[in-house]
Enzyme design. Sequence first.
Site, PDB file in Angstrom:
ATOM      1  N   SER A 120       0.836  -1.211   0.000  1.00  0.00           N
ATOM      2  CA  SER A 120       0.000   0.000   0.000  1.00  0.00           C
ATOM      3  C   SER A 120       0.863   1.250   0.000  1.00  0.00           C
ATOM      4  O   SER A 120       1.920   1.294   0.633  1.00  0.00           O
ATOM      5  CB  SER A 120      -0.884  -0.003   1.253  1.00  0.00           C
ATOM      6  OG  SER A 120      -1.471   1.268   1.435  1.00  0.00           O
ATOM      7  N   LYS A 167      -6.623  -0.938 -10.439  1.00  0.00           N
ATOM      8  CA  LYS A 167      -7.249  -1.771  -9.398  1.00  0.00           C
ATOM      9  C   LYS A 167      -8.548  -1.097  -8.981  1.00  0.00           C
ATOM     10  O   LYS A 167      -8.520   0.055  -8.524  1.00  0.00           O
ATOM     11  CB  LYS A 167      -6.302  -1.875  -8.198  1.00  0.00           C
ATOM     12  CG  LYS A 167      -6.898  -2.532  -6.950  1.00  0.00           C
ATOM     13  CD  LYS A 167      -5.844  -2.665  -5.861  1.00  0.00           C
ATOM     14  CE  LYS A 167      -6.369  -3.331  -4.619  1.00  0.00           C
ATOM     15  NZ  LYS A 167      -7.236  -2.475  -3.782  1.00  0.00           N
TER      16      LYS A 167
HETATM   17  C1  FMN Z   1      -7.702  -2.505   6.274  1.00  0.00           C
HETATM   18  C2  FMN Z   1      -7.642  -2.408   4.790  1.00  0.00           C
HETATM   19  C3  FMN Z   1      -6.802  -1.469   4.205  1.00  0.00           C
HETATM   20  C4  FMN Z   1      -6.737  -1.376   2.825  1.00  0.00           C
HETATM   21  N1  FMN Z   1      -5.871  -0.493   2.271  1.00  0.00           N
HETATM   22  C5  FMN Z   1      -5.802  -0.390   0.937  1.00  0.00           C
HETATM   23  C6  FMN Z   1      -4.896   0.507   0.346  1.00  0.00           C
HETATM   24  O1  FMN Z   1      -4.135   1.182   1.014  1.00  0.00           O
HETATM   25  N2  FMN Z   1      -4.904   0.601  -0.995  1.00  0.00           N
HETATM   26  C7  FMN Z   1      -5.750  -0.156  -1.795  1.00  0.00           C
HETATM   27  O2  FMN Z   1      -5.737  -0.028  -3.009  1.00  0.00           O
HETATM   28  N3  FMN Z   1      -6.590  -1.038  -1.248  1.00  0.00           N
HETATM   29  C8  FMN Z   1      -6.630  -1.171   0.087  1.00  0.00           C
HETATM   30  N4  FMN Z   1      -7.474  -2.089   0.629  1.00  0.00           N
HETATM   31  C9  FMN Z   1      -8.263  -2.984  -0.253  1.00  0.00           C
HETATM   32  C10 FMN Z   1      -7.490  -4.270  -0.571  1.00  0.00           C
HETATM   33  O3  FMN Z   1      -6.401  -4.027  -1.420  1.00  0.00           O
HETATM   34  C11 FMN Z   1      -8.381  -5.314  -1.258  1.00  0.00           C
HETATM   35  O4  FMN Z   1      -8.974  -4.735  -2.384  1.00  0.00           O
HETATM   36  C12 FMN Z   1      -9.459  -5.887  -0.349  1.00  0.00           C
HETATM   37  O5  FMN Z   1      -9.002  -5.995   0.986  1.00  0.00           O
HETATM   38  C13 FMN Z   1      -9.900  -7.259  -0.851  1.00  0.00           C
HETATM   39  O6  FMN Z   1     -10.928  -7.740  -0.081  1.00  0.00           O
HETATM   40  P1  FMN Z   1     -10.749  -8.807   1.108  1.00  0.00           P
HETATM   41  O7  FMN Z   1     -10.259  -8.042   2.282  1.00  0.00           O
HETATM   42  O8  FMN Z   1     -12.136  -9.323   1.291  1.00  0.00           O
HETATM   43  O9  FMN Z   1      -9.783  -9.867   0.646  1.00  0.00           O
HETATM   44  C14 FMN Z   1      -7.552  -2.212   2.007  1.00  0.00           C
HETATM   45  C15 FMN Z   1      -8.386  -3.155   2.603  1.00  0.00           C
HETATM   46  C16 FMN Z   1      -8.432  -3.269   3.977  1.00  0.00           C
HETATM   47  C17 FMN Z   1      -9.316  -4.309   4.580  1.00  0.00           C
END
Ligand code: FMN
Length: 401
Positions: free
Chosen positions: A118, A276
């Site tokens: 991230s 994404k």
């Molecule tokens: C706590 C948390 C922080 C996240 N931070 C980012 C981030 O900084 N950048 C991003 O593109 N996606 C972020 N995401 C999304 C994840 O990259 C991903 O799309 C998502 O967690 C997938 O779903 P899942 O948690 O059900 O596997 C975050 C998700 C969570 C749960």
Amino acid sequence: MTSKAPDGSVHDLNCLTIAELQQHAYTRMDKQTRDYYNEGADSGSTLQENLDAYKKYRIRPRVLRDVSKIDTTRDIFGFKSSVPIGVAPTAMQCLAHSDGELGTARASRKMAVPMGLSSFATTTLEDVADASAEIPNVLQLYLFEERAHSLKLIARAKKAGYKAVFLTVDTPILGRRNLEIRNQFKLPPHFKIANFAEEEEPALGDETTENSANQAKGRSKAKAGSTAGYTEGGKRVTPTGPITFHTHAANPTLCWENDIEWLKEVCCPEMEVWVKGIATAEDAILAVHHQVRGIVVSNHGGRQLNGALATLDALPEVVEAVRGQIPVHVDGGIRHGTDVFKALALGADFVWVGRPALWGLAYKGQEGVELMLRLLSDEFRLCMGLAGVTKMDRSGFVARL
Ligand SMILES: Cc1cc2nc3c(=O)[nH]c(=O)nc-3n(C[C@H](O)[C@H](O)[C@H](O)COP(=O)(O)O)c2cc1C
Ligand SMILES: CCCCC(=O)C(=O)O
């Protein structure tokens, strides 16, 4: 407590499934962290539907097909990933465990799978690249309105050998996360949004310490006369108080023509540009048109637009629209090896998991992330064998109820 399986693998008897991992993690995180990691936007219905979508499909097992040799590997960024599973970029992993992003990187390396970092990591991209060694690194980007900040990050990622950037495109405005609001979520002062910790601007990270320090020195972003801010209800909002990472992640001006073309210019050829957060055939066609190198079908783990399609439900239309011209990956709700199988059978080339890695970290740091990856890998391999598949392709192996 552990036990050895007949094939020599070691089971953690306290944790045999991702659901158990989630339970263990629950008791090991403070409330603020748990809520931040686990919640979805608004009522959380898209978060739930990401999970439920997998239950709408059934596997059609084929038999008498010699499954003595199963190949679970998948090529990605010139690397042979042991399984078609990567660790999705999630912010601030040091909140879960002191191993933080380094733990995730080392676990990913051990399990030979890629990791997405991230922009808002609590470890620098250079340190993560070192820990990853031969594993290809992907940097998740939030493209800031002030491109100079993004440029610096991109230059550092190139230098550190990152293979691709995943531009997150589902965050023009930050989704409404009520628990985060209620808890007045803040990064504790002893952590830093590491990739920006050295920068005077943007003053990302902890709102109370870093920014107040900047303000005390008379160089807060607002005072420096910069253009920091965001648009709300059609109005330009320039934060006069402390600037938080929340205001920087969301960039409402992001668009194909200006930003994707620019990003390709500054990243290529060293790094591939992916998007994404695609969830429709229309945007998938635009992604191909703008010659990005790949798509991640994602709704940010249900944290952005609540009411959006579950990612598995969006996947088939994206796959059909793309017609094999670029790779299509998917994330959201993957908690079982059978989920990986279903996503691939519906046309995904690769999947990424977000929260399960955070639960792994919270459970046992690096070891917990390894455990998570091993559980999913073992389940995936078992599923392939029982379904009569020695090498995944997308034809005919799942049926919708
Ligand atoms: C706590 C948390 C922080 C996240 N931070 C980012 C981030 O900084 N950048 C991003 O593109 N996606 C972020 N995401 C999304 C994840 O990259 C991903 O799309 C998502 O967690 C997938 O779903 P899942 O948690 O059900 O596997 C975050 C998700 C969570 C749960
Ligand atoms: C400002 C949000 C940064 C991290 C993120 O993407 C998330 O929490 O979902």
